[in-house]
Design a protein around this motif. Structure first.
Motif, PDB file in Angstrom:
ATOM      1  N   VAL A  62      -1.563  -0.854  -4.135  1.00 27.57           N
ATOM      2  CA  VAL A  62      -2.717   0.027  -3.929  1.00 27.57           C
ATOM      3  C   VAL A  62      -2.164   1.422  -3.658  1.00 27.57           C
ATOM      4  CG1 VAL A  62      -4.676   0.547  -2.429  1.00 27.57           C
ATOM      5  CG2 VAL A  62      -4.141  -1.830  -3.041  1.00 27.57           C
ATOM      6  N   HIS A  63      -2.644   2.382  -4.432  1.00 34.90           N
ATOM      7  CA  HIS A  63      -2.068   3.730  -4.308  1.00 34.90           C
ATOM      8  C   HIS A  63      -3.179   4.774  -4.370  1.00 34.90           C
ATOM      9  CE1 HIS A  63       1.140   6.611  -4.329  1.00 34.90           C
ATOM     10  NE2 HIS A  63       0.876   7.074  -5.534  1.00 34.90           N
ATOM     11  N   LEU A  64      -3.089   5.735  -3.500  1.00 36.22           N
ATOM     12  CA  LEU A  64      -4.144   6.741  -3.333  1.00 36.22           C
ATOM     13  C   LEU A  64      -4.243   7.681  -4.538  1.00 36.22           C
ATOM     14  CD1 LEU A  64      -6.132   7.472  -1.070  1.00 36.22           C
ATOM     15  CD2 LEU A  64      -4.430   9.050  -0.158  1.00 36.22           C
TER      16      LEU A  64
ATOM     17  N   VAL B 193       0.866  -1.182   0.000  1.00 37.97           N
ATOM     18  CA  VAL B 193       0.000   0.000   0.000  1.00 37.97           C
ATOM     19  C   VAL B 193       0.902   1.231   0.000  1.00 37.97           C
ATOM     20  CG1 VAL B 193      -1.913   1.185   1.076  1.00 37.97           C
ATOM     21  CG2 VAL B 193      -1.659  -1.299   1.365  1.00 37.97           C
ATOM     22  N   GLY B 194       0.810   2.005  -1.050  1.00 42.64           N
ATOM     23  CA  GLY B 194       1.629   3.212  -1.151  1.00 42.64           C
ATOM     24  C   GLY B 194       2.700   3.076  -2.221  1.00 42.64           C
ATOM     25  N   GLY B 195       2.629   3.913  -3.232  1.00 39.91           N
ATOM     26  CA  GLY B 195       3.589   3.865  -4.347  1.00 39.91           C
ATOM     27  C   GLY B 195       4.642   4.944  -4.241  1.00 39.91           C
TER      28      GLY B 195
ATOM     29  N   ASN C 200      -5.782   5.482  -7.464  1.00 40.65           N
ATOM     30  CA  ASN C 200      -6.870   6.303  -6.933  1.00 40.65           C
ATOM     31  C   ASN C 200      -7.743   5.486  -5.979  1.00 40.65           C
ATOM     32  OD1 ASN C 200      -6.325   8.712  -8.529  1.00 40.65           O
ATOM     33  ND2 ASN C 200      -7.002   7.503 -10.291  1.00 40.65           N
ATOM     34  N   ASN C 201      -7.094   4.709  -5.160  1.00 42.18           N
ATOM     35  CA  ASN C 201      -7.835   3.766  -4.342  1.00 42.18           C
ATOM     36  C   ASN C 201      -7.139   3.578  -2.992  1.00 42.18           C
ATOM     37  OD1 ASN C 201      -9.900   1.910  -3.835  1.00 42.18           O
ATOM     38  ND2 ASN C 201      -9.685   0.974  -5.865  1.00 42.18           N
ATOM     39  N   HIS C 202      -7.875   3.039  -2.034  1.00 41.57           N
ATOM     40  CA  HIS C 202      -7.269   2.712  -0.738  1.00 41.57           C
ATOM     41  C   HIS C 202      -8.119   1.658  -0.059  1.00 41.57           C
ATOM     42  CE1 HIS C 202     -10.253   5.845   0.235  1.00 41.57           C
ATOM     43  NE2 HIS C 202     -10.330   5.255   1.409  1.00 41.57           N
ATOM     44  N   PHE C 203      -7.542   1.017   0.953  1.00 42.01           N
ATOM     45  CA  PHE C 203      -8.271  -0.009   1.680  1.00 42.01           C
ATOM     46  C   PHE C 203      -9.146   0.632   2.758  1.00 42.01           C
ATOM     47  CE2 PHE C 203      -4.668  -3.073   0.577  1.00 42.01           C
ATOM     48  CZ  PHE C 203      -5.419  -3.712  -0.404  1.00 42.01           C
ATOM     49  N   THR C 204     -10.328   0.013   2.959  1.00 44.31           N
ATOM     50  CA  THR C 204     -11.208   0.518   4.024  1.00 44.31           C
ATOM     51  C   THR C 204     -11.344  -0.479   5.171  1.00 44.31           C
ATOM     52  OG1 THR C 204     -13.099  -0.332   2.776  1.00 44.31           O
ATOM     53  CG2 THR C 204     -12.546   1.997   2.494  1.00 44.31           C
ATOM     54  N   SER C 205     -11.006  -1.750   4.923  1.00 40.69           N
ATOM     55  CA  SER C 205     -11.032  -2.723   6.028  1.00 40.69           C
ATOM     56  C   SER C 205     -10.333  -4.014   5.613  1.00 40.69           C
ATOM     57  CB  SER C 205     -12.478  -3.054   6.435  1.00 40.69           C
ATOM     58  OG  SER C 205     -13.107  -3.792   5.398  1.00 40.69           O
TER      59      SER C 205
END
Lengths: 559, 559
Positions: B180-182, B157-159, B212-217
């Motif tokens: 996964v990258h915001l 998570v995080g590029g 353009n995405n991120h984890f929510t749970s």
């Protein structure tokens, strides 16, 4: 208005960069380019690498043709065409077509002289032997390739840039190579302690070397060329290539009455105008100025030639925007087998010769994080102006990352930056690319430490009973290479053993690289000793310059 | 005189460079270093490379020990030791030994805060799953290595820098990786047209990407970790590593009443003094200034941390010689599989956000002579201040030579050099190392051409019947990737076919890379057309910035 007539003598770096920039600035001008040889815009820097086969395709060295330059830039390119005479009064040049032998006068409004330089050759008996070569153009290259076979012997005369490239490539091709060089080490403009790794590289690759020597005659015995050395030896070989420097092709300029330097270079102003304002010159034929002190220099390199041609075109067509040529610093680089040597700006030798004051320090550091695979040591010598701290020059050798450090320091010289600036250069760091404190930062630290009185340096061990010699290396290192007469106290034990030293005698501290001796000299100085650190450590012994060689930090990213 | 008591909180980059420099400057001081973890001075930048096995030996990441630092620098290093509270009044720090749980107060004359920063973590359900990691120290690394096996799936998570290094190394180890990258592209602080090659590299190596995405749970189903994305997808994986930035470890400073920035960084002056002059701070915990405009920034990088520690020690012991910390420019670099991306100084995005004016151009060029084997294209974006011409920033991507160009430009920024200076940088050239006109010279040429009105640029093809679209590529290229609605005149035929164009309508010139369209726009402008060149050519299409992308010269060393 009648289009401007531009005439260009020389169709490689300076001439063609002038012609193509002129076209981009002026669509109307009539631009004629005269090239004495059959090739236009060939890649002369690539010649050695095609001899060795590293550049396999000859065609890749000749990308442009007269037709392609006509198509793209509407240039009238005339190959095999020699300029015989400049008539400045009538603004015309007498030209001969070397194929048809026809002569004609070509008029100009502005003339560009970019004829380059020819390889120097000594006037000695036998020099005209067909196995004695120089390397200037594709035809020279073809002749060398035609006779060079892997089972042959070859001698390269001259250990400058092109000489070393030739040596490497002939060796790569399988020839048994020798080097004859007039000076005590290759790249004699480099200072000796930086160049030692290249000297070692020659030995490691089995190159037979003759330093401080030159040939006095050649004679042929059947297939064998016998080459007489000034110091007595005779070298038997199959071919000899001279690479002992270049002479400016300034006969035409001289005969036209243009002002030349003592060495025969065309003198130009900052817009590349000769003493005749309608005649410009660029490239290996000109003398320009060194950027820092403005001293007159002649630098035969491709980069300056290209940029000088562009400056001249701008001066003709871009009047208000034209920027002067700011001078050269002579940045250069060469690879020799596994080693790279590069330099920029002033050398210690040149500063001594010109009577200027300077300071210098030499440091060692890995090109990238020491814990990342492939870490290799770089040796970097930094030279600066004592009063201002401004960087004057730098030289480096190593296996990897040398080009980057010299380019950064060339930029620092051009930006008139100081040793304080180097401490805080913020260079790109990730383990494969650098260290958290780059060798350039460390050179800045070392230089400012010297300036601020934190370290005193000595370059050789004095044979003087009035001093104490202190070896702070580990027991293992001392056993491997003991230094006679030294008191041995490993650095970690120093603080507890200060009583073993005499405060009334100076202490010369030695270690392996000059780093631990710096640490030790700090301990000693603060305990009332007169401590001096041996620059470069044991590894640096035998150096004759006054340079300080030390590394405050090698492996630990946090210190 | 009583020796000075120095207390250092944090035993990695900033803390240890402070402590060791202090020792070299002062032999008497009592220096205590507190490190919360079990390792001192570990190579935190090397962690991802040991996970991937590229650095095989874990021990190479921990060169120093408390004992070695005691032996060399007489430091009192206490590992597993946490600072709980600063009593500024009594100048003492409450410390707990994490093994024995014993507490004690340690007095200081000068305190250095170098506690670093901790990885950021979102507060979402399931984040405490044992398969969710961050990477800060050797223990984190060991935990990741303990579970990562080649047949597994891993999500990073995080590029950013560390995220990309982790991705590369997990992939190298054989794991099936996702990112996964915001933001819309990796290294979001980079401008998009420079970063495209890295995006391609992710795809080419089979990395599954969620931009353009991120984890929510997170939720667990047996062996499988189910990760819910904000945009709906669920990713199933075996492990997740968060690398979404860092938060300064400034709780201690806050509780002690030191001035912090809004984002929680410790505010320091140019000698690294906090709002309490007896307390210094360095490294990831501090806010410093950007070098050009002096804007406040927090830059979590090893180089600045090391040099800040040194500045603080100098300020305490070297009074008259102490030099201020000159600020940071944020030079950084990352390798991702076969590509390298590096940047320095201001980005276009940051300049837009801060409302400053700037100009920018992007050029493409080989890293070394195109005829020398292994030539690879670099893309370089240069950003400068319009009024002064001063370089503000640069970004580059490519396979080779990217670090060198960014280091040169970082030096140019620090030296406050201009686009004119870049034209005449004299960089080391031999065919294996560069070109006679380096890409940095070419960026200077392009920038000065823009300033001097020699070229107008457009960044996209306008859908406007009032303009003419002119494609000057070769027939082969046009057939391979035709551009709808364009008049096709190959550049060599342009001068003879000007009659096919309407002088009353602007001409948008397009080509493959943006180089030939520059040449063509020069021809058109001088023939009375309003010509605009498509920046970056066809290859650059789809870009949204206003940047000019062009290459005046690629393969021919003489033009």
């Amino acid at each position: 208005m009648k289009p401007m007539q531009l005439l260009v003598i020389g169709g490689v770096a300076g001439g063609l960069s002038f012609a193509t920039r002129a076209r981009r600035l002026n669509e109307e001008a009539e631009i004629t380019v005269l090239e004495r040889g059959p090739d236009i815009s060939f890649a002369n820097c690539g010649l050695p690498y095609h001899i060795g086969g590293e550049i396999p395709n000859r065609q890749s060295l000749t990308i442009q043709t007269p037709q392609s330059l006509k198509d793209m830039f509407r240039l009238n390119v005339r190959i095999n065409c020699n300029a015989l005479q400049i008539d400045r009064e009538k603004k015309r040049v007498l030209v001969v077509d070397r194929i048809s032998n026809e002569q004609e006068w070509i008029a100009y409004d502005k003339l560009m002289l970019a004829p380059g330089a020819r390889p120097a050759m000594p006037d000695i008996p036998g020099i005209d032997d067909p196995a004695v070569f120089t390397l200037r153009n594709l035809q020279d290259m073809d002749r060398i390739i035609a006779i060079a076979r892997p089972d042959m012997r070859a001698v390269v005369v001259g250990g400058g840039y092109v000489g070393l490239e030739l040596l490497e490539q002939l060796h790569k091709k399988g020839l048994k190579t020798s080097l004859v060089h007039l000076h005590s080490h290759v790249l004699h403009q480099f200072d000796s302690q930086v160049i030692q790794p290249l000297q070692n590289e020659l030995k490691a690759n089995g190159v037979q070397t003759y330093f401080n020597n030159h040939f006095t005659s050649f004679s042929r015995e059947g297939e064998v060329l016998k080459c007489q050395l000034a110091r007595g030896d005779v070298v038997e070989t199959d071919m000899v290539i001279f690479s002992i420097g270049v002479r400016p092709e300034s006969d035409l300029a001289r005969e036209a009455g243009l002002v030349l330097s003592e060495a025969g270079h065309v003198v130009v102003n900052q817009f590349m105008q000769t003493s005749d304002p309608d005649i410009y010159a660029a490239g290996d034929v000109v003398q320009t100025r060194e950027r820092h002190y403005g001293q007159r220099v002649a630098i035969a390199l491709a980069g300056p030639a290209n940029r000088q041609g562009r400056v001249a075109a701008d001066h003709i067509f871009q009047e208000i925007f034209a920027q002067p040529y700011p001078g050269s610093i002579g940045t250069s680089i060469v690879r020799l087998f596994g080693m790279v040597a590069a330099g920029t700006g002033w050398t210690e030798q040149a500063l001594i010769e010109s009577g200027r004051s300077y300071n210098t320090v030499t440091v060692h550091e890995h090109q990238h994080a020491s814990y990342y695979p492939g870490a290799e040591m770089i040796t970097l010598k930094l030279i600066w102006e004592p009063e201002s701290g401004k960087i004057l020059g730098a030289q480096a050798t190593g296996k990897d990352g040398v080009d980057k450090r010299i380019d950064v320091l060339a930029t620092a010289i051009i930006g008139r930056m100081t040793i304080d600036d180097l401490c805080h250069l913020e260079l790109a760091y990730a383990p494969p690319f650098g260290t958290a404190r780059d060798i350039i930062n460390i050179a800045g630290f070392a230089a400012t430490n010297m300036r601020d009185g934190l370290i005193r340096l000595i370059h050789t061990i004095p044979d003087d009973p009035a001093v104490q010699l202190l070896d702070v290396r580990s027991r293992q290192l001392v056993e491997r290479s003991p230094v006679e007469g030294a008191i041995h106290i490993p650095f970690p034990a120093l603080r507890k053993n200060l009583g073993k030293l005499d405060k009334n005698k100076p202490v010369i501290v030695i270690c392996q690289l000059g780093r631990t001796s710096y640490f030790a000299s700090r301990v000693l100085s603060q305990n009332g000793f007169h401590a001096v650190s041996l620059t470069g450590g044991i590894r640096g012994l035998g150096h004759t310059e006054k340079s300080g060689v030390y590394t405050p930090c090698t492996t630990c990213s946090s210190i």
